[in-house]
Design a protein around this motif. Structure first.
Motif: not given
Length: 143
Positions: A17, A20, A23
């Motif tokens: 998580k 992500e 990103e």
């Protein structure tokens, strides 16, 4: 044994998580907002930079000043859409500094906000202490 495996899976999910989110913020910073991205996980946070804004205001606005270089204050933000960010940038300019804004993740902001505890402890422990400049310390070390 089962508890250990669950803990390991939970840790892996949290890590995924976090990656992500980093990103996603990086993509949004460059493509949507045209703001540089920064991951503060390995960046040294300067206590002096934190003194530009109170902790409560920083948390509510999603702002985290983390470094001062010359007359530039480096600021991490969660989203550029909050009006408090422009107010904060103006405040910095009035104090004779230039703000440099980066977009960052919530995890990075939390890392900076945690440092406010150290500032409050430093203020409390300052009485009875000495304020010695870095130059003086270097001179003393040479002698």
């Amino acid at each position: 044994m089962i508890k250990f495996d669950e803990d390991k899976q939970d840790k892996q999910l949290e890590d995924m998580k976090r990656e992500e989110e980093e990103e996603l913020v990086q993509v949004l910073a460059s493509t949507k907002y045209n703001i540089p991205y920064i991951n503060l996980a390995s960046v040294v946070i300067e206590n002096e930079a934190l003194r530009f804004i109170e902790e409560d205001a920083a948390r509510s606005a999603g702002i985290a000043p983390f470094k001062i270089v010359g007359k530039t204050v480096h600021i991490a933000i969660r989203t550029p859409l909050k009006p408090e960010i422009d107010e904060f940038k103006e405040k910095i300019k009035k104090e004779g500094y230039e703000p440099l804004v980066y977009m960052t993740s919530l995890a990075s902001l939390e890392k900076v906000w945690e440092r406010y505890k150290e500032i409050s402890m430093a203020k409390e422990s300052m009485s009875g202490g000495l304020d010695i400049s870095g130059e003086t310390l270097l001179q003393l070390a040479k002698e």
